[in-house]
Write a protein that holds these residues in place. Structure first.
Motif, PDB file in Angstrom:
ATOM      1  N   SER A 154     -12.329   3.828  -0.878  1.00 32.51           N
ATOM      2  CA  SER A 154     -12.556   5.273  -0.963  1.00 32.51           C
ATOM      3  C   SER A 154     -12.530   5.726  -2.427  1.00 32.51           C
ATOM      4  N   TYR A 187     -17.219  -0.257   3.790  1.00 36.91           N
ATOM      5  CA  TYR A 187     -15.898   0.183   3.346  1.00 36.91           C
ATOM      6  C   TYR A 187     -14.974  -1.022   3.538  1.00 36.91           C
ATOM      7  N   MET A 245      -6.599  -5.556   4.409  1.00 35.84           N
ATOM      8  CA  MET A 245      -6.142  -5.615   3.009  1.00 35.84           C
ATOM      9  C   MET A 245      -5.683  -7.025   2.663  1.00 35.84           C
ATOM     10  N   ASN A 286     -12.243  -1.252   4.635  1.00 42.27           N
ATOM     11  CA  ASN A 286     -11.561  -1.146   5.926  1.00 42.27           C
ATOM     12  C   ASN A 286     -12.490  -1.701   7.006  1.00 42.27           C
ATOM     13  N   HIS A 311      -7.537  13.141   1.987  1.00 40.86           N
ATOM     14  CA  HIS A 311      -8.254  11.870   1.844  1.00 40.86           C
ATOM     15  C   HIS A 311      -9.675  12.051   2.403  1.00 40.86           C
ATOM     16  N   ASP A 361      -3.317   1.775  -4.178  1.00 41.78           N
ATOM     17  CA  ASP A 361      -4.329   1.996  -3.130  1.00 41.78           C
ATOM     18  C   ASP A 361      -5.101   0.695  -2.906  1.00 41.78           C
ATOM     19  N   SER A 362      -6.058   0.703  -1.982  1.00 43.67           N
ATOM     20  CA  SER A 362      -6.783  -0.521  -1.626  1.00 43.67           C
ATOM     21  C   SER A 362      -7.429  -1.176  -2.838  1.00 43.67           C
ATOM     22  N   HIS A 364      -6.600   9.994  10.369  1.00 42.25           N
ATOM     23  CA  HIS A 364      -7.167  11.122   9.617  1.00 42.25           C
ATOM     24  C   HIS A 364      -7.965  12.073  10.510  1.00 42.25           C
ATOM     25  N   HIS A 398       0.853  -1.190   0.000  1.00 38.95           N
ATOM     26  CA  HIS A 398       0.000   0.000   0.000  1.00 38.95           C
ATOM     27  C   HIS A 398       0.892   1.245   0.000  1.00 38.95           C
ATOM     28  N   SER A 452      -9.263   9.450  -2.909  1.00 44.02           N
ATOM     29  CA  SER A 452      -8.499   8.303  -2.408  1.00 44.02           C
ATOM     30  C   SER A 452      -7.033   8.531  -2.768  1.00 44.02           C
ATOM     31  N   THR A 453      -6.165   7.678  -2.282  1.00 48.14           N
ATOM     32  CA  THR A 453      -4.742   7.892  -2.555  1.00 48.14           C
ATOM     33  C   THR A 453      -4.458   7.830  -4.062  1.00 48.14           C
ATOM     34  N   GLU A 502     -11.246  10.294   4.347  1.00 48.44           N
ATOM     35  CA  GLU A 502     -11.370   9.879   5.752  1.00 48.44           C
ATOM     36  C   GLU A 502     -11.130  11.063   6.685  1.00 48.44           C
ATOM     37  N   TYR A 515       0.892   3.666   1.847  1.00 49.95           N
ATOM     38  CA  TYR A 515       1.235   4.174   3.183  1.00 49.95           C
ATOM     39  C   TYR A 515       2.405   3.405   3.803  1.00 49.95           C
TER      40      TYR A 515
HETATM   41  P1  13P Z   1      -7.098   4.087  -0.030  1.00 54.14           P
HETATM   42  O1  13P Z   1      -8.365   3.375  -0.321  1.00 54.14           O
HETATM   43  O2  13P Z   1      -7.070   5.454  -0.575  1.00 54.14           O
HETATM   44  O3  13P Z   1      -5.941   3.236  -0.426  1.00 54.14           O
HETATM   45  O4  13P Z   1      -6.989   4.288   1.534  1.00 54.14           O
HETATM   46  C1  13P Z   1      -6.962   3.231   2.411  1.00 54.14           C
HETATM   47  C2  13P Z   1      -6.806   3.667   3.786  1.00 54.14           C
HETATM   48  O5  13P Z   1      -6.646   2.876   4.672  1.00 54.14           O
HETATM   49  C3  13P Z   1      -6.874   5.078   4.076  1.00 54.14           C
HETATM   50  O6  13P Z   1      -6.616   5.296   5.405  1.00 54.14           O
END
Ligand code: 13P
Ligand code: SF4
Length: 301
Positions: A130, A113, A65, A115, A198, A41-42, A175, A25, A214-215, A200, A27
């Motif tokens: 996202s 979501y 993930m 997540n 973002h 991204d996710s 966030h 990812h 999203s990212t 979030e 991050y």
């Molecule tokens: P993305 O869906 O933008 O990758 O973000 C995932 C996430 O965990 C954001 O905190």
């Protein structure tokens, strides 16, 4: 560093030996992004996990993930280099809580979501990330939607759709801790910079931004923009990706660190591949049900 190079060489050898792919990812620490076969991204990582011909997926990210990759790929082994790499947001809703709300409101469609836990996905009508949350919600024929677990992403979606959205009271601590004042301070210091955040982030922060996404959407926005400077309202490691992809642009991150994401190290990736450890296992009944909600999501752009 020499030790890092030895680990990177070892990871590359093990990857070949095991027919493994490393997904990371955006991050993740920079050195993890560097050894990955694919960084995204996710949503992009979910799609990549389905497309790959590798038999082992090393998932450098957080539990939900890696679980998503395992749900979608019963024939592949998914390794999470640190089994404690959790997502605080995903822990804010349980399947029992959702079933209770659904029993009382049978006309609600549950959009979860990604997540979220595998169990939560298994009682959801459809998942979203996202990147596609607005499209997912707008694709539904029903009007009443329970959006779980992120109230901030839910509020963003509600602003971009005509549906009646019921928000779950969950949030991402990374966030949520980004305050309007932090952004204002950076803007005062760098007045030419654009603000990207973002979804979030909280509504007041989002409303200060020039762009919310999203990212992957933020990456695209920066790449296409003629602007040179950006204040970045999301996890701090994302700036490593932005800098690598846009060496001519300048980025000012807020201080936002996700503990779960930062648990993954080169050493843990190496150990996990060496010992084939931290295999993600989802009970089959939950896997089958949650896959339905994920497959529906993957069908939508
Ligand atoms: P993305 O869906 O933008 O990758 O973000 C995932 C996430 O965990 C954001 O905190
Ligand atoms: Fe979860 Fe927030 Fe970390 Fe994203 S940044 S993985 S939502 S805790």
């Amino acid at each position: 560093m020499k030790a890092d190079q030895i680990l990177k060489d070892s990871i590359n050898l093990l990857k070949k030996k095991r027919n493994a792919i490393i997904l990371a990812h955006v991050y993740q620490h920079g050195e993890i992004q560097d050894i990955a076969d694919y960084v995204g991204d996710s949503l992009e990582l979910s799609r990549k996990a389905v497309d790959t011909k590798a038999s082992i997926i090393v998932f450098c990210g957080v539990q939900f993930m890696a679980e998503t990759a395992a749900i979608l790929n019963p024939d592949k082994r998914v390794l999470l280099p640190d089994k404690n790499a959790g997502c605080g947001l995903a822990d804010m809703a349980t399947d029992e809580q959702i079933i209770r709300v659904k029993d009382q409101n049978p006309d609600l469609a549950v959009v979860s979501y990604v997540n979220s836990s595998a169990k939560v996905k298994s009682v959801s009508d459809i998942c979203c990330t996202s990147a596609n949350a607005v499209n997912v919600v707008n694709s539904l024929s029903v009007n009443n939607i329970l959006f779980v677990p992120d109230r901030n992403l839910g509020a963003y979606v509600a602003e971009h759709s005509n549906k009646n959205i019921h928000l779950w009271d969950g949030y991402c601590y990374v966030h949520e801790q980004i305050k309007s004042d932090d952004i204002k301070l950076l803007k005062r210091k760098y007045p030419a910079a654009q603000i990207i955040v973002h979804p979030e982030c909280t509504t007041p922060v989002r409303h200060m931004a020039d762009f919310t996404g999203s990212t992957s959407q933020m990456s695209k926005y920066v790449k296409q923009s003629r602007q040179k400077e950006f204040i970045v309202g999301t996890e701090s490691n994302f700036v490593y990706r932005l800098k690598s992809d846009n060496p001519d642009k300048i980025f000012y991150p807020v201080n936002a660190i996700c503990d779960g994401m930062n648990r993954i190290t080169l050493e843990k990736v190496n150990t996990s591949l060496e010992r084939m450890e931290q295999i993600v296992i989802i009970p089959e009944t939950i896997r089958e049900k949650s896959k339905i909600a994920l497959d529906k999501m993957l069908f939508i752009l």
